[in-house]
Design an enzyme around this catalytic site. Structure first.
Site, PDB file in Angstrom:
ATOM      1  N   TYR A 167     -13.717   1.655  -7.564  1.00 48.67           N
ATOM      2  CA  TYR A 167     -14.700   0.582  -7.530  1.00 48.67           C
ATOM      3  C   TYR A 167     -15.995   1.005  -8.226  1.00 48.67           C
ATOM      4  O   TYR A 167     -16.063   2.067  -8.843  1.00 48.67           O
ATOM      5  CB  TYR A 167     -14.946   0.133  -6.088  1.00 48.67           C
ATOM      6  N   ARG A 313      -2.676   3.191   7.471  1.00 45.87           N
ATOM      7  CA  ARG A 313      -1.406   2.529   7.779  1.00 45.87           C
ATOM      8  C   ARG A 313      -0.694   3.170   8.964  1.00 45.87           C
ATOM      9  O   ARG A 313       0.047   2.505   9.689  1.00 45.87           O
ATOM     10  CB  ARG A 313      -0.507   2.536   6.538  1.00 45.87           C
ATOM     11  N   CYS A 336       4.897   4.503   9.753  1.00 42.48           N
ATOM     12  CA  CYS A 336       4.826   3.825   8.460  1.00 42.48           C
ATOM     13  C   CYS A 336       5.866   4.468   7.554  1.00 42.48           C
ATOM     14  O   CYS A 336       5.837   5.678   7.312  1.00 42.48           O
ATOM     15  CB  CYS A 336       3.418   3.977   7.870  1.00 42.48           C
ATOM     16  N   CYS A 340       9.119   1.988   2.417  1.00 44.15           N
ATOM     17  CA  CYS A 340       8.569   0.633   2.477  1.00 44.15           C
ATOM     18  C   CYS A 340       7.281   0.553   1.681  1.00 44.15           C
ATOM     19  O   CYS A 340       7.061  -0.376   0.912  1.00 44.15           O
ATOM     20  CB  CYS A 340       8.318   0.243   3.929  1.00 44.15           C
TER      21      CYS A 340
END
Length: 374
Positions: A167, A313, A336, A340
């Protein structure tokens, strides 16, 4: 069990009851236009009640729309959202965790329909941002300070500057995205000038409350920011009074590279980056990146590689993770799944503008979530 992980630590006079924090994680739970929704409140109530010492609320924009990453990005750029932010900080603190608001300007990764802005005009997934002029740079610094002051007014215990994920703060620092020839470009001393200026103004705006930094240690790109320079930047942040550094690696342009996807399958895959930064500074460091087991996390602190653990996560998949490892029930943890994640289940939902859910959740939780939110 895990005495290192469940020991206290102090950040600028604030005592954290253990070494576990919730690292910022965008899931698309805010309302359209960046409002504090009931869904967001429920999510953070659950995260704060997990037993972590601090919850870092993700990515509140300092400048809407040109600094917002999406239409569901929280807003800290206006007093219109102040009441919602007050409810959010209160929910977190009522559950026994310290509340921290991460503030951000997305720069060239903004979702704005208008032309995005950046340090330099560098192609970004087919979009060309406009380079900020000096007057605009000064204005953005003020916006960070104003957003930080709102966070304090809303009752947050800390503020975190988002210098990660590629960012705006990271864009100024990176030689890949900063091609300026003025005092904000060229040497590392110049490229760090914007971030240090933001830090200075934010500290003045919030006074005594701690200010942390989400820190990009390595872009994982051939021409990007490397640890050789980020280590020096960390030293500069510490000299200018940063209160903690939360270390990460990668940007939107490297996360999905095959070698980075493979790296992200490994437990603690960003720990070595945190250890490099911790060796340079005398402020607390947070390490994140798939801390799946209590033994690994406790050992990371014991060995002096980090001071705190950031769970994202991992905590979202199983909010009882801290309780289970503390109580010797690690076999019961809902993990987690790296396969996936590499397949992008939750990431794909977010990219499509939909609130994310975890496919590892038990059937009853999944049903309750869909009934309530879909």
């Amino acid at each position: 069990m895990y005495n290192n992980l469940f020991s206290e630590i102090t950040i600028k006079g604030l005592t954290l009851k253990n070494r576990l924090t919730m690292a910022p994680l965008y899931l698309g739970y805010a309302g359209e236009g960046g409002t504090v929704s009931n869904m967001l409140l429920d999510h953070y109530r659950l995260m704060a009640g997990s037993g972590v010492a601090m919850v870092v609320v993700e990515n509140a924009t300092v400048d809407h729309p040109c600094g917002s990453g999406s239409n569901r990005t929280l807003r800290a750029d206006t007093d219109d959202n102040l009441d919602g932010l007050k409810r959010l900080s209160a929910v977190i603190k009522q559950e026994g965790a310290l509340a921290c608001l991460q503030i951000n300007h997305a720069g060239r990764f903004a979702h704005a329909t208008q032309e995005p802005v950046a340090p330099s005009a560098v192609n970004t997934f087919g979009r060309m941002p406009r380079a900020l002029d000096r007057e605009e740079i000064a204005s953005v610094m003020v916006k960070y300070a104003e957003a930080a002051a709102r966070a304090k007014s809303a009752g947050f215990d800390m503020v975190e500057l988002h210098g990660g994920t590629g960012y705006l703060l990271a864009q100024f620092l990176s030689p890949r995205t900063n091609h300026r020839t003025d005092e904000y470009g060229g040497s590392l001393e110049n490229r760090q000038r914007f971030a240090l200026g933001v830090l200075s103004q934010v500290k003045k705006a919030v006074g005594e409350i701690p200010v942390g930094y989400r820190f990009l240690a390595d872009e994982w790109l051939p021409d990007g920011l490397k640890p050789e320079e980020s280590r020096q930047f960390a030293i500069s942040l510490a000299k200018e009074g940063i209160d903690y550094i939360s270390v990460m690696g990668g940007t939107y342009e490297s996360f999905l590279l095959p070698e980075i996807l493979e790296k992200s399958r490994q437990e603690g895959y960003m720990l070595d980056l945190a250890a490099e930064i911790r060796a340079q500074v005398d402020v607390p460091v947070i390490a994140a990146g798939r801390f799946a087991t209590g033994a690994f996390a406790d050992r990371a602190i014991r060995d002096g590689k980090t001071d705190l653990i950031g769970l994202a996560r991992v905590l979202w998949a199983d909010p009882k993770w801290p309780e289970k490892i503390h109580g010797g029930r690690e076999d019961d943890i809902i993990h987690c799944d790296p396969d996936c994640l590499n397949g992008g289940a939750c990431m794909q939902m977010v990219m499509k503008g939909r609130p994310a859910f975890c496919v590892a959740w038990p059937a009853e939780k999944m049903k309750a979530w869909k009934t309530k939110f879909i």
